[in-house]
Design a protein around this motif. Structure first.
Motif, PDB file in Angstrom:
ATOM      1  N   VAL A   1     -11.719  -0.642  -0.576  1.00  0.00           N
ATOM      2  CA  VAL A   1     -11.257  -1.968  -0.157  1.00  0.00           C
ATOM      3  C   VAL A   1     -12.269  -3.011  -0.637  1.00  0.00           C
ATOM      4  O   VAL A   1     -13.465  -2.860  -0.401  1.00  0.00           O
ATOM      5  CB  VAL A   1     -11.140  -2.040   1.387  1.00  0.00           C
ATOM      6  CG1 VAL A   1     -10.684  -3.433   1.839  1.00  0.00           C
ATOM      7  CG2 VAL A   1     -10.196  -0.974   1.917  1.00  0.00           C
TER       8      VAL A   1
ATOM      9  N   LYS B   1      -3.973 -15.197   5.036  1.00  0.00           N
ATOM     10  CA  LYS B   1      -4.785 -14.913   3.849  1.00  0.00           C
ATOM     11  C   LYS B   1      -4.957 -16.186   3.003  1.00  0.00           C
ATOM     12  O   LYS B   1      -4.245 -17.185   3.213  1.00  0.00           O
ATOM     13  CB  LYS B   1      -4.138 -13.785   3.040  1.00  0.00           C
ATOM     14  CG  LYS B   1      -3.919 -12.483   3.861  1.00  0.00           C
ATOM     15  CD  LYS B   1      -5.157 -11.664   3.976  1.00  0.00           C
ATOM     16  CE  LYS B   1      -5.289 -10.491   4.888  1.00  0.00           C
ATOM     17  NZ  LYS B   1      -4.408  -9.554   5.342  1.00  0.00           N
TER      18      LYS B   1
ATOM     19  N   GLY C   1       4.176 -11.295   2.919  1.00  0.00           N
ATOM     20  CA  GLY C   1       4.410 -10.896   1.540  1.00  0.00           C
ATOM     21  C   GLY C   1       3.235 -10.111   1.005  1.00  0.00           C
ATOM     22  O   GLY C   1       2.207  -9.975   1.677  1.00  0.00           O
TER      23      GLY C   1
ATOM     24  N   PHE D   1      -9.189  -3.228   7.658  1.00  0.00           N
ATOM     25  CA  PHE D   1      -8.078  -3.465   8.578  1.00  0.00           C
ATOM     26  C   PHE D   1      -7.311  -2.146   8.711  1.00  0.00           C
ATOM     27  O   PHE D   1      -7.187  -1.392   7.747  1.00  0.00           O
ATOM     28  CB  PHE D   1      -7.198  -4.579   8.008  1.00  0.00           C
ATOM     29  CG  PHE D   1      -6.023  -4.944   8.865  1.00  0.00           C
ATOM     30  CD1 PHE D   1      -6.179  -5.219  10.215  1.00  0.00           C
ATOM     31  CD2 PHE D   1      -4.750  -5.030   8.309  1.00  0.00           C
ATOM     32  CE1 PHE D   1      -5.092  -5.555  11.001  1.00  0.00           C
ATOM     33  CE2 PHE D   1      -3.655  -5.375   9.088  1.00  0.00           C
ATOM     34  CZ  PHE D   1      -3.835  -5.637  10.435  1.00  0.00           C
TER      35      PHE D   1
ATOM     36  N   TYR E   1     -14.551  -8.523  13.116  1.00  0.00           N
ATOM     37  CA  TYR E   1     -13.681  -8.052  12.041  1.00  0.00           C
ATOM     38  C   TYR E   1     -14.555  -7.296  11.064  1.00  0.00           C
ATOM     39  O   TYR E   1     -15.330  -7.928  10.361  1.00  0.00           O
ATOM     40  CB  TYR E   1     -13.075  -9.307  11.420  1.00  0.00           C
ATOM     41  CG  TYR E   1     -11.809  -9.195  10.646  1.00  0.00           C
ATOM     42  CD1 TYR E   1     -10.684  -8.583  11.173  1.00  0.00           C
ATOM     43  CD2 TYR E   1     -11.733  -9.748   9.375  1.00  0.00           C
ATOM     44  CE1 TYR E   1      -9.508  -8.536  10.447  1.00  0.00           C
ATOM     45  CE2 TYR E   1     -10.557  -9.701   8.655  1.00  0.00           C
ATOM     46  CZ  TYR E   1      -9.454  -9.100   9.197  1.00  0.00           C
ATOM     47  OH  TYR E   1      -8.292  -9.050   8.469  1.00  0.00           O
TER      48      TYR E   1
ATOM     49  N   SER F   1      -2.276  -8.837  -0.184  1.00  0.00           N
ATOM     50  CA  SER F   1      -1.491  -9.282   0.967  1.00  0.00           C
ATOM     51  C   SER F   1      -1.318 -10.787   0.882  1.00  0.00           C
ATOM     52  O   SER F   1      -2.282 -11.504   0.622  1.00  0.00           O
ATOM     53  CB  SER F   1      -2.197  -8.943   2.276  1.00  0.00           C
ATOM     54  OG  SER F   1      -1.635  -9.714   3.333  1.00  0.00           O
ATOM     55  N   PHE F   2      -0.092 -11.236   1.091  1.00  0.00           N
ATOM     56  CA  PHE F   2       0.182 -12.681   1.141  1.00  0.00           C
ATOM     57  C   PHE F   2       0.586 -13.080   2.554  1.00  0.00           C
ATOM     58  O   PHE F   2       1.481 -13.900   2.769  1.00  0.00           O
ATOM     59  CB  PHE F   2       1.283 -13.059   0.132  1.00  0.00           C
ATOM     60  CG  PHE F   2       1.020 -12.587  -1.280  1.00  0.00           C
ATOM     61  CD1 PHE F   2      -0.275 -12.528  -1.792  1.00  0.00           C
ATOM     62  CD2 PHE F   2       2.075 -12.211  -2.115  1.00  0.00           C
ATOM     63  CE1 PHE F   2      -0.519 -12.090  -3.097  1.00  0.00           C
ATOM     64  CE2 PHE F   2       1.850 -11.779  -3.418  1.00  0.00           C
ATOM     65  CZ  PHE F   2       0.544 -11.710  -3.904  1.00  0.00           C
ATOM     66  N   HIS F   3      -0.064 -12.459   3.525  1.00  0.00           N
ATOM     67  CA  HIS F   3       0.181 -12.791   4.923  1.00  0.00           C
ATOM     68  C   HIS F   3      -0.316 -14.202   5.225  1.00  0.00           C
ATOM     69  O   HIS F   3      -1.246 -14.700   4.573  1.00  0.00           O
ATOM     70  CB  HIS F   3      -0.546 -11.777   5.816  1.00  0.00           C
ATOM     71  CG  HIS F   3      -0.281 -11.974   7.266  1.00  0.00           C
ATOM     72  ND1 HIS F   3      -1.198 -12.561   8.109  1.00  0.00           N
ATOM     73  CD2 HIS F   3       0.811 -11.696   8.011  1.00  0.00           C
ATOM     74  CE1 HIS F   3      -0.673 -12.621   9.320  1.00  0.00           C
ATOM     75  NE2 HIS F   3       0.534 -12.101   9.289  1.00  0.00           N
TER      76      HIS F   3
ATOM     77  N   LEU G   1       0.834  -1.208   0.000  1.00  0.00           N
ATOM     78  CA  LEU G   1       0.000   0.000   0.000  1.00  0.00           C
ATOM     79  C   LEU G   1       0.867   1.255   0.000  1.00  0.00           C
ATOM     80  O   LEU G   1       0.653   2.176  -0.794  1.00  0.00           O
ATOM     81  CB  LEU G   1      -0.891   0.020   1.250  1.00  0.00           C
ATOM     82  CG  LEU G   1      -2.243  -0.680   1.189  1.00  0.00           C
ATOM     83  CD1 LEU G   1      -2.861  -0.754   2.588  1.00  0.00           C
ATOM     84  CD2 LEU G   1      -3.201   0.041   0.235  1.00  0.00           C
TER      85      LEU G   1
ATOM     86  N   SER H   1      -4.426  -1.229   8.598  1.00  0.00           N
ATOM     87  CA  SER H   1      -3.339  -0.996   7.641  1.00  0.00           C
ATOM     88  C   SER H   1      -3.715  -0.004   6.544  1.00  0.00           C
ATOM     89  O   SER H   1      -2.903   0.848   6.158  1.00  0.00           O
ATOM     90  CB  SER H   1      -2.956  -2.350   7.020  1.00  0.00           C
ATOM     91  OG  SER H   1      -2.102  -2.200   5.925  1.00  0.00           O
ATOM     92  N   THR H   2      -4.948  -0.105   6.044  1.00  0.00           N
ATOM     93  CA  THR H   2      -5.390   0.763   4.946  1.00  0.00           C
ATOM     94  C   THR H   2      -5.267   2.232   5.347  1.00  0.00           C
ATOM     95  O   THR H   2      -4.704   3.051   4.618  1.00  0.00           O
ATOM     96  CB  THR H   2      -6.870   0.465   4.576  1.00  0.00           C
ATOM     97  OG1 THR H   2      -7.094  -0.936   4.588  1.00  0.00           O
ATOM     98  CG2 THR H   2      -7.237   1.042   3.234  1.00  0.00           C
TER      99      THR H   2
ATOM    100  N   ALA I   1      -6.409  -6.796  -0.578  1.00  0.00           N
ATOM    101  CA  ALA I   1      -5.777  -7.772   0.326  1.00  0.00           C
ATOM    102  C   ALA I   1      -6.636  -9.018   0.526  1.00  0.00           C
ATOM    103  O   ALA I   1      -6.111 -10.102   0.755  1.00  0.00           O
ATOM    104  CB  ALA I   1      -5.478  -7.119   1.672  1.00  0.00           C
ATOM    105  N   HIS I   2      -7.966  -8.866   0.440  1.00  0.00           N
ATOM    106  CA  HIS I   2      -8.867 -10.012   0.649  1.00  0.00           C
ATOM    107  C   HIS I   2      -9.265 -10.691  -0.655  1.00  0.00           C
ATOM    108  O   HIS I   2     -10.054 -11.623  -0.625  1.00  0.00           O
ATOM    109  CB  HIS I   2     -10.171  -9.550   1.321  1.00  0.00           C
ATOM    110  CG  HIS I   2      -9.983  -8.971   2.681  1.00  0.00           C
ATOM    111  ND1 HIS I   2     -11.013  -8.401   3.398  1.00  0.00           N
ATOM    112  CD2 HIS I   2      -8.878  -8.869   3.464  1.00  0.00           C
ATOM    113  CE1 HIS I   2     -10.556  -7.967   4.563  1.00  0.00           C
ATOM    114  NE2 HIS I   2      -9.268  -8.227   4.623  1.00  0.00           N
TER     115      HIS I   2
END
Ligand SMILES: *Cc1c(COP(=O)(O)O)cnc(C)c1O
Length: 373
Positions: free
Chosen positions: A131, A186, A193, A86, A315, A181-183, A64, A88-89, A159-160
């Motif tokens: 998002v 996810k 990542g 989340f 969430y 997002s490659f957390h 981001l 982070s955004t 990310a989702h």
């Protein structure tokens, strides 16, 4: 003790797959700095995500920040965004020297309400950052129309939305850039990542410089950059996981369908409907709990599930605009829908290997504790 069911569980490739990949690293001694596994993953993801361009990053958050930086948005500019995301955004916007302007969301899919965006546009607006929350895609066509009309940029937080397509197009092809997002939590992960995807080919070099200290050649640093590179161990994990991701998504689909079957008739529990022309990745299973019809508050449901070893997540609660670091700073309009949803949303456990028996246990408990009179 009763077993625990967590909200998610990271998918793991067969260990042998990973070990085999690591052997290459032991042979080459090349562990990071855009090695062969990095390029291989970049190429494979470009194809899988059906995008024109992609740059791998160390995580979704830095994706981001790098995307905002690559688009060279003027300092202090306003970015219209959603508070139902989340943290982070919102952090990425503020840390990039920009100002988040929170827009309300739609009740139909919890994404930014595109019809409320124009009223928030001022002469200082530089971008829109929506998002694709839970993998529900935003009104990409309408948002593009607005962005074109006012000549502002669009960056999607996808990310989702790994692997989601709309009308056959990769979701990462919309807007000026999208981030993934490659957390580990996810749908697809590289442990940590992320990636920025884009259509404009010039962004590849810009992002490359930004994630690698602005270094152009051995002796030339042409711009100010950060360090946001994805290392080879993470790329290896990604390459292994990518082999099985279709399978993982198919399993998630089965879990989702069972939840739907079991919960769709429960009074006071609302489940989002799938959208036409969208292939889903079944990333999350959010339910909206209407306390009047269901007979219990969301927080009570969360607590009862927890007492029974089932760990759901509120969430996203609170809204990012209500967090201590942002409260009363940026909000200019009421966020009635976002607030309503945030107070009633619950994300139920969902991962590829969640058994259908466990799904039934969760759903039955939800049925039992609701509508008690
Ligand atoms: C996970 C996530 C991020 C951040 O990604 P990381 O890889 O954890 O840095 C950003 N936005 C949203 C909506 C997310 O869910």
């Amino acid at each position: 003790m009763k077993k625990k069911i967590l909200v998610t569980e990271s998918s793991m490739p067969p260990l042998d797959d990973y070990i085999e990949m690591l052997q290459q690293l032991w042979d080459s001694h090349w562990l990071t700095n855009m090695g062969t596994l990095h390029s291989e993953l970049e190429n494979k993801l470009k194809e899988y995500l059906k995008v024109e361009g992609i740059s791998l990053m160390v995580n979704g958050h830095m994706s981001l920040e790098m995307a905002l930086s690559a688009l060279k948005l003027p300092n202090g500019g306003e970015v219209i965004t959603t508070p139902f995301t989340f943290i982070s955004t919102t952090h990425a916007i503020v840390r990039s020297g920009l100002k988040p302007i929170f827009c309300d969301i739609k009740m139909s899919d919890f994404t930014i309400d595109e019809e409320k965006i124009e009223a928030l546009i001022t002469e200082n607006t530089v971008a829109i950052l929506p998002v694709h929350v839970y993998g529900n895609i935003c009104a990409v066509e309408r948002i593009e129309e607005i962005a074109d009309k006012y000549n502002i940029k669009v960056i999607y937080d996808a990310a989702h939305a790994f692997g989601v397509t709309y009308k056959g197009k990769g979701i990462g092809t919309f807007g000026n850039a999208s981030i993934f997002s490659f957390h580990a939590t996810k749908v697809f992960h590289t442990i940590e990542g992320g990636a920025v995807t884009f259509n404009n080919p010039e962004l590849y070099q810009t992002l490359y410089n930004l994630k690698n200290f602005g270094i152009r050649s051995e002796e030339v640093v042409a711009e100010v950059g950060a360090n946001a590179k994805l290392n080879e161990f993470c790329a290896a994990m990604g390459l292994c996981n990518l082999r099985y991701v279709e399978d993982e998504i198919a399993k998630r689909k089965r879990v989702t369908e069972r939840y739907r079957e079991l919960l769709s008739e429960v009074k006071g529990i609302r489940i989002l409907k799938p959208k036409p022309e969208v292939t889903s990745n079944y990333a999350y299973f959010p339910v909206l709990i209407d306390e009047t019809a269901y007979g219990r508050l969301r927080d009570e449901v969360y607590d009862i599930l927890k007492e029974n070893g089932i760990y759901s997540r509120k969430y996203f609660y609170p809204l990012t605009s209500d967090q201590a670091c942002f409260r009363n700073k940026y909000q200019t309009v009421p966020l009635n829908h976002a607030r309503y949803v945030s107070d009633r949303i619950l994300v139920l456990p969902l991962y590829a290997d969640l058994s259908l028996e466990d799904v039934a246990e969760i759903a039955n408990l939800m049925k039992e504790i609701g509508n008690v009179r």
